[in-house]
Enzyme design. Structure first.
Site, PDB file in Angstrom:
ATOM      1  N   ARG A 651       0.852  -1.277  -0.147  1.00 33.30           N
ATOM      2  CA  ARG A 651       0.017   0.162   0.013  1.00 33.30           C
ATOM      3  C   ARG A 651       0.908   1.219  -0.071  1.00 33.30           C
ATOM      4  O   ARG A 651       1.931   1.402   0.429  1.00 33.30           O
ATOM      5  CB  ARG A 651      -0.982  -0.079   1.212  1.00 33.30           C
ATOM      6  CG  ARG A 651      -0.384   0.068   2.514  1.00 33.30           C
ATOM      7  CD  ARG A 651      -1.375  -0.055   3.581  1.00 33.30           C
ATOM      8  NE  ARG A 651      -2.413  -0.972   3.441  1.00 33.30           N
ATOM      9  CZ  ARG A 651      -3.740  -1.023   3.666  1.00 33.30           C
ATOM     10  NH1 ARG A 651      -4.138   0.317   3.684  1.00 33.30           N
ATOM     11  NH2 ARG A 651      -4.625  -1.876   3.673  1.00 33.30           N
ATOM     12  N   GLY A 652       0.298   2.272  -0.659  1.00 29.83           N
ATOM     13  CA  GLY A 652       1.099   3.558  -0.724  1.00 29.83           C
ATOM     14  C   GLY A 652       0.302   4.817  -0.271  1.00 29.83           C
ATOM     15  O   GLY A 652      -0.839   4.474   0.708  1.00 29.83           O
ATOM     16  N   GLN A 653       0.597   5.936  -0.406  1.00 30.97           N
ATOM     17  CA  GLN A 653      -0.236   7.206  -0.045  1.00 30.97           C
ATOM     18  C   GLN A 653      -1.389   7.325  -0.621  1.00 30.97           C
ATOM     19  O   GLN A 653      -2.483   7.857  -0.042  1.00 30.97           O
ATOM     20  CB  GLN A 653       0.814   8.365  -0.132  1.00 30.97           C
ATOM     21  CG  GLN A 653      -0.030   9.636   0.078  1.00 30.97           C
ATOM     22  CD  GLN A 653       1.004  10.749  -0.282  1.00 30.97           C
ATOM     23  OE1 GLN A 653       2.061  10.684  -0.785  1.00 30.97           O
ATOM     24  NE2 GLN A 653       0.537  11.862   0.230  1.00 30.97           N
ATOM     25  N   GLY A 655      -3.507   4.449  -2.541  1.00 34.93           N
ATOM     26  CA  GLY A 655      -3.922   3.194  -2.766  1.00 34.93           C
ATOM     27  C   GLY A 655      -3.494   1.919  -2.365  1.00 34.93           C
ATOM     28  O   GLY A 655      -2.393   2.079  -1.678  1.00 34.93           O
ATOM     29  N   LYS A 672      -4.617  -2.022  -8.305  1.00 26.24           N
ATOM     30  CA  LYS A 672      -4.358  -0.943  -7.590  1.00 26.24           C
ATOM     31  C   LYS A 672      -5.570  -0.263  -7.366  1.00 26.24           C
ATOM     32  O   LYS A 672      -6.555   0.140  -8.140  1.00 26.24           O
ATOM     33  CB  LYS A 672      -3.356  -0.037  -8.291  1.00 26.24           C
ATOM     34  CG  LYS A 672      -3.400   1.338  -7.402  1.00 26.24           C
ATOM     35  CD  LYS A 672      -2.192   2.257  -8.077  1.00 26.24           C
ATOM     36  CE  LYS A 672      -2.015   3.343  -7.025  1.00 26.24           C
ATOM     37  NZ  LYS A 672      -0.998   4.417  -7.914  1.00 26.24           N
ATOM     38  N   ASP A 768       8.232  11.067 -10.091  1.00 24.73           N
ATOM     39  CA  ASP A 768       8.428  10.418  -8.779  1.00 24.73           C
ATOM     40  C   ASP A 768       9.142   9.290  -9.166  1.00 24.73           C
ATOM     41  O   ASP A 768       8.832   8.040  -8.729  1.00 24.73           O
ATOM     42  CB  ASP A 768       6.985  10.152  -8.335  1.00 24.73           C
ATOM     43  CG  ASP A 768       7.019   9.304  -6.762  1.00 24.73           C
ATOM     44  OD1 ASP A 768       7.825   9.997  -6.330  1.00 24.73           O
ATOM     45  OD2 ASP A 768       5.925   8.872  -6.517  1.00 24.73           O
TER      46      ASP A 768
END
Length: 918
Positions: A651-653, A655, A672, A768
C-alpha cells in the site's frame, strides 16, 4: 379510427403463473430478467455519462461563444482566443448514434419456420400458454398476423398499426374470459378488405415482470406479411434480439433466403432453437457428428468452426449467433440476449470514449501550444528589439568609418571604369535627337540635351558600381540580422490575431525592407544628383563656342572626360554617408515605435492566453478526463467483468495494491485500488489514466491492462477506481535488500534511463522516480510504474510532488521541467551503485521533511562511497546538479552508462578469468 375506450380488460386469474414463477419456463423468464437487470444497470451509467458529456460540450460552447444559447452560437466565435478549441465539439453523427442507443428499448423478435414453433417459444418465454399451438404447422393457408407483447398494469388485447394508433375492432377476446388468445383474433380474416386491418398487429399488454424490460414481437406468417417488414418497422428504434424457431430437420430454401436477407441487410446475430423433440441431437457428441441444420447454418455464415455453438463470446465486436438443438435448453437465450445487449453497450461506450479521448488530446495539444506561446513570445519580442539595436549600431559604425573608404572606392571605381565610360560615351546613340550625317553643327539646345544624356550615362554606371560595392560590404549584416528579424516578425504577426496588429506588423516589415536592405540610390531630388548636375552645368559653361560644335565621337569623348574629372570623390562620399545615416536613424525610430505597439498588442493577447491555459489545465481537461475514465471503465467491465481481488501486495499514499489472478486474458495481474477523497484527486487520477492509456506499449514501462470503477466499494459508501496492470516479481527496494550483482544493477539503471527517456520523448514528466517505483521481473529487468504524478510539462501546475529524498531543489519553486527526473535518477543511481537501501548520511541526519528540503535547497547531496567508480560518481554529480540547465539529457546519460557498464563488467570478467587461471 380512434383509440377504443371500451375495449375489454380483465385481470389475469393466474398472476403468478403469468409472471413466470413456476416450471422450467419460469426459469427462462427469471434468467432473462437477470440479464436485463444487468443491462439496465450499465445502461443507466452510460446514460449518465452521455448526459454529463453533453453538458460539458454545452458549457464549453457557451463559455467561448459571444451569444450563449443564441441561434448562431458556436465555439468558433471565440476562435481568435481558442485556436484549436473550436474543434472541441460533440460530432453530430456520434451524438445521434449515442442518443439512439441509450433510448432504444430491447425487443425480442421471434421468427421461425411455423406459427406453432414461434408460439411455443413465446409461451416458454412468458411462462404461460398464451398462444395456441397449431397442428397445421407451416400450412400455406395460415394467415396469422404479427403479435406484440408489451407491459401494462392490466391485460389488454387490441389491434393497432405499428407505432401509430389502435383500431376500433371487436375481438373475440373482448367477449369473455380467456387463457389462450383466441385463434380468430390472431388470424387475418380472408374476407378482410381494409388494408389497415390486414397490416395491423395484435397488441397484447400484460402485467408480466419480464415485459417491464423488453417487448416481444412474434412475426406473422409469410403468407400474411414478409419477415423483413417486421424488422424494418422496428429495427431502427429498438435493441434487437432475434430468435429463430426451427421445427424441421432442415431449413427450406425459403428459410435460407429469409435468413440471408436478415444477415446481409440487418447484420444481426440470431439465436436458433429447435422446437421439435428429436433423439440424439446433442451437438459435439462423442463422435463429433454435426446435424444437417448445423451444417446449413455454417454455410450461411451464422456459425463458425472453432467457436462453441452454445454461445461463448468471440473476440469480435459483435455477439455470435447460437444454435441450441434441445428445446429444454431454451434458457440459453438469456446468455445470448445478454451478449447482444452487452455488445450494444460496448460499442456505445467505445464511441463515447473515442469522443472523450480525441477532445482530451486536443485540449492537451492546445495546452502545449499555449504554454509554448507564453514562454516564447516575450523572448521573441526581446530578441527582435536586441537584434535590431545591434544592427542599427553596426550600420552606424560602418557609416562613421566608411566615409574615407567610400571616397577611395569612388576613385577606384572611376579609374577602373574610365576607359570603358569614355568608349561608351563616344559610341553613344542619343535619344530623341537627330544628328546630321554630314557633320553639320546642331543647335545649342540640342547640345545641352546631348551633354545631359552623357551625364545620365556616367551617373547611372557610377551609381550601380558604387552601390554594389557598398552593399557587398554590409552583406553579412543583412544575412545575420535582417533575415532573423524578418522571421521573428512573421512569427509574431501570425500569433497576433487583432487586425490593427496586422497593420503594425506589415508596416514594420516595410520599414525593415526600406531601411536595412541598404539600397543607395541617386533619385532626381537627392543631394548627390543636384551636386553632380551642378558640376555638369559648370562643364557646359567652361566650353565656350563661337558657333555650335559638331557632334562627333571625339566631342562626346571630350565631354565625358571633362565630366568625370569634375566629379569630387570626397563630396560624393560625404553625401552618401550623410544620406545613409539620416535614413537609418529615421527607420530605427519608426521600428522602435512599431515594435512597442506590437508588444502592447501581444501583452493583451498573452494575458487572455494565460487565462485560457489555466482553465484548460485546471478545469476543462480534468473534467473531460474523468468522463473518459468512466466511459473506458464501463467498456472494460462489460468486456471483462469485475476483477477478483486477491491478497494485499502493498500500500502507498494513494492506494492499495492487491493480487489479481487473471483479468481480460492477462495473467497474472496486479490491481491498484484507489479511493479518490476529493475532486482534485479524481482529476489527477483521471489524467494519469489517460496518459497511461495513450502511451504506446514499451518494454520499460509497466503495462496498464484496463480499469474498472467499483461503485459498491465499502458497502456503497464510496467509489473506488481499480487499475489493473501487469504483475512483476518485486520492486528495486526489495531487490537491493536481497542483493544484486553489479552487472545486474547497472542493467537496471540502463532500463530505468530507457524508460525515462521514452516518457520524455512522449512529452511526459514522471516526477516520482524512486526505488519502489521501479519493478523487476524474474530476469531482473526493470520497468517503471506508478505514473500517478506523471504529466506533460504543459499541464503541470508547479505542484510540489514526489518523494522528498528524490526531489530536485527547483521543485520547491514551482517552476521546473523534465530535468527533475534526471535529478531523481541521480539519487536512484547512488543507491544502485551502493548496492544497498541505506540512506545517504546527508539525508539520514535530517529530523523532518522540512529539514531535508532546506538542506537540499542549500546543496546537500549524497556522499561519495569508497566503492564508487570515478565515472559513476561524476555521472551522479552531473545528474543532481543544482542548475537544471547543466544536467545531462537522458539521451546523453544512456550511452555514458552503457560505456560504464561495458568497462566495469569486462574488468570483472577479466579478473575472474585471472583467478581461474591461477
Amino acid at each position: 379510427m380512434q383509440k377504443d375506450g371500451t375495449r375489454s380488460s380483465r385481470r389475469m386469474e393466474e398472476g403468478d403463473r403469468r409472471n413466470g414463477s413456476t416450471g422450467s419456463s419460469g426459469s427462462v423468464s427469471r434468467e432473462l430478467g437477470r440479464g436485463f437487470s444487468y443491462y439496465n444497470k450499465y445502461l443507466a451509467r452510460l446514460q449518465q455519462n452521455l448526459r454529463d458529456t453533453k453538458r460539458f460540450f454545452r458549457d464549453i460552447k457557451h463559455t467561448y461563444s459571444g451569444a450563449p444559447g443564441g441561434p448562431d452560437t458556436d465555439i468558433k466565435g471565440a476562435e481568435g482566443d481558442l485556436g484549436q478549441l473550436h474543434s472541441i465539439t460533440f460530432p453530430r453523427q456520434e451524438e445521434e448514434y449515442l442518443k439512439l442507443t441509450v433510448r432504444c428499448r430491447p425487443c425480442i423478435f421471434i421468427l421461425g419456420q411455423s406459427c406453432s414453433s414461434r408460439g411455443r417459444v413465446a409461451n416458454s418465454l412468458l411462462g404461460d400458454q398464451l398462444l395456441p399451438i397449431l397442428t397445421h404447422c407451416g400450412s400455406e393457408c395460415c394467415k396469422r398476423r404479427r403479435i406484440r407483447f408489451r407491459y401494462g398494469k392490466q391485460t389488454l388485447v387490441s389491434l393497432a398499426l405499428p407505432e401509430q394508433y389502435e383500431l376500433v375492432h371487436e375481438l373475440v377476446a373482448h367477449q369473455g374470459k380467456w387463457d389462450t388468445i383466441p385463434e380468430e383474433d390472431l388470424d387475418v380474416p380472408e374476407d378482410e378488405e381494409d388494408p389497415a386491418h390486414r397490416l395491423a398487429e395484435l397488441e397484447v399488454t400484460l402485467p408480466h415482470q419480464l415485459l417491464q424490460d423488453v417487448d416481444i414481437v412474434v412475426s406473422p406468417c409469410r403468407s400474411s406479411q414478409a419477415v423483413s417488414m417486421t424488422l424494418e418497422d422496428y429495427v431502427d428504434h429498438v435493441q434487437s434480439i432475434v430468435v429463430y424457431a426451427v421445427c424441421e430437420e432442415r431449413l427450406s430454401q425459403q428459410d435460407e433466403e429469409e435468413l440471408t436477407e436478415i444477415k446481409e441487410k440487418y447484420k444481426l446475430p440470431v439465436f436458433f432453437i429447435r422446437t421439435s423433440s428429436t433423439r440424439d441431437r446433442l451437438i459435439g457428441g462423442s463422435e463429433g457428428v454435426r446435424s444437417a441444420l448445423y451444417e446449413q447454418l455454417m454455410e450461411l455464415g451464422f456459425l463458425k468452426r472453432g467457436l462453441c455453438n452454445c454461445g461463448a463470446a468471440g473476440s469480435g465486436s459483435t455477439a455470435p449467433s447460437m444454435l441450441v438443438e434441445q428445446f429444454e435448453k431454451l434458457r440459453q437465450v438469456s446468455t445470448f440476449s445478454r451478449q447482444v445487449l452487452q455488445m450494444h453497450l460496448v460499442d456505445a461506450a467505445i464511441v463515447l470514449n473515442m469522443v472523450h479521448s480525441r477532445c482530451l488530446d486536443l485540449f492537451i495539444n492546445k495546452a502545449f501550444d499555449m504554454h509554448r506561446d507564453l514562454q516564447i513570445t516575450p523572448k521573441r519580442l526581446e530578441y527582435t528589439r536586441q537584434k535590431e539595436n545591434e544592427l542599427y549600431e553596426s550600420l552606424m559604425r560602418i557609416s562613421d568609418r566608411k566615409q574615407e573608404e567610400l571616397k577611395d572606392m569612388i576613385v577606384e571605381t572611376l579609374n577602373s571604369m574610365r576607359e570603358q565610360l569614355l568608349e561608351d560615351a563616344a559610341n553613344m546613340q542619343f535619344k530623341d535627337i537627330a544628328i546630321p550625317q554630314n557633320g553639320e553643327p546642331v543647335s545649342v539646345q540640342e547640345v545641352k540635351c546631348c551633354i545631359f544624356q552623357i551625364k545620365e550615362l556616367i551617373i547611372s554606371r557610377l551609381n550601380q558600381a558604387v552601390v554594389n560595392k557598398l552593399i557587398s560590404s554590409v552583406d553579412y549584416l543583412r544575412e545575420s540580422f535582417v533575415g532573423t528579424l524578418e522571421r521573428c516578425l512573421r512569427s509574431l504577426e501570425k500569433s497576433q490575431q487583432e487586425s490593427s496588429s496586422h497593420v503594425t506588423s506589415n508596416h514594420l516589415k516595410q520599414i525593415l525592407n526600406a531601411a536595412y536592405h541598404v539600397e543607395v540610390t541617386f533619385n532626381s531630388g537627392s543631394t548627390v544628383t543636384r551636386m553632380v548636375w551642378e558640376q555638369i552645368v559648370q562643364i557646359i559653361q567652361r566650353i565656350t563656342w563661337v558657333s555650335p560644335p559638331t557632334i562627333t565621337p571625339e566631342w562626346k569623348r571630350r565631354v565625358a572626360q571633362d565630366a568625370i574629372e569634375s566629379l569630387s570623390a570626397s563630396k560624393l562620399a560625404k553625401s552618401i554617408c550623410s544620406q545613409f545615416c539620416k535614413r537609418l536613424k529615421s527607420s530605427h525610430e519608426a521600428f522602435a515605435a512599431s515594435l512597442k505597439q506590437l508588444e502592447v498588442g501581444h501583452s493583451g493577447r498573452l494575458e487572455k492566453t494565460n487565462d485560457l491555459w489555466l482553465r484548460v489545465r485546471k478545469d476543462h481537461a480534468p473534467r473531460l478526463a474523468r468522463l473518459s475514465l468512466e466511459s473506458r471503465s464501463l467498456q472494460d467491465v462489460l468486456l471483462h467483468g469485475k476483477p477478483r481481488i486477491g491478497r494485499e501486495l502493498g500500500r502507498g499514499q494513494y492506494g492499495v495494491v492487491y493480487l489479481c489472478d487473471s483479468w481480460g486474458g492477462h495473467f497474472p495481474c496486479a490491481l491498484k485500488s484507489v479511493v479518490p477523497p476529493d475532486e482534485k484527486h479524481w482529476n489527477d487520477l483521471a489524467l494519469e489514466f489517460h496518459y497511461m492509456r495513450s502511451l504506446p506499449k514499451h518494454e520499460r514501462l509497466v503495462d496498464l491492462h484496463g480499469s474498472v470503477i467499483d461503485y459498491s466499494y465499502g458497502g456503497g459508501s464510496s467509489i473506488a477506481v481499480l487499475l489493473i496492470t501487469e504483475r512483476l516479481h518485486r520492486d528495486l527496494y526489495v531487490g537491493l535488500k536481497t542483493g544484486l550483482s553489479l552487472e545486474t544493477r547497472l542493467q537496471i539503471a540502463l532500463d530505468v534511463v530507457e524508460g525515462i527517456r521514452f516518457l520524455h520523448n512522449q512529452g511526459l514528466v514522471h516526477r516520482d522516480i524512486k526505488l519502489k517505483n521501479v519493478l523487476l521481473d524474474k530476469k531482473h529487468r526493470a520497468k517503471i510504474t506508478d505514473l500517478g504524478f506523471c504529466k506533460p510539462e504543459a499541464m503541470m501546475s508547479g505542484s510540489i510532488v514526489g518523494t522528498p529524498i528524490h526531489m530536485a531543489p527547483e521543485l520547491f519553486s514551482g517552476k521546473y521541467d523534465n530535468s527533475v527526473d534526471v535529478y531523481a535518477f541521480g539519487i536512484l543511481f547512488w543507491y544502485i551503485c551502493s548496492g544497498s537501501v541505506k540512506l545517504p548520511e546527508a539525508f539520514e541526519k535530517c529530523a523532518s521533511k522540512d529539514h531535508l528540503w532546506n538542506n537540499v535547497r542549500k546543496g546537500a547531496r549524497p556522499e561519495r562511497l569508497a566503492i564508487f567508480d570515478e565515472e559513476c560518481w561524476k555521472l551522479m554529480e552531473a545528474c543532481w546538479n543544482g542548475d537544471p540547465s547543466q544536467r545531462p539529457l537522458m539521451g546523453i546519460v544512456q550511452p555514458m552508462l552503457q560505456g560504464i557498464m561495458d568497462r566495469l563488467c569486462r574488468a570483472q570478467e577479466t579478473g575472474k578469468a585471472l583467478e581461474d587461471s591461477t
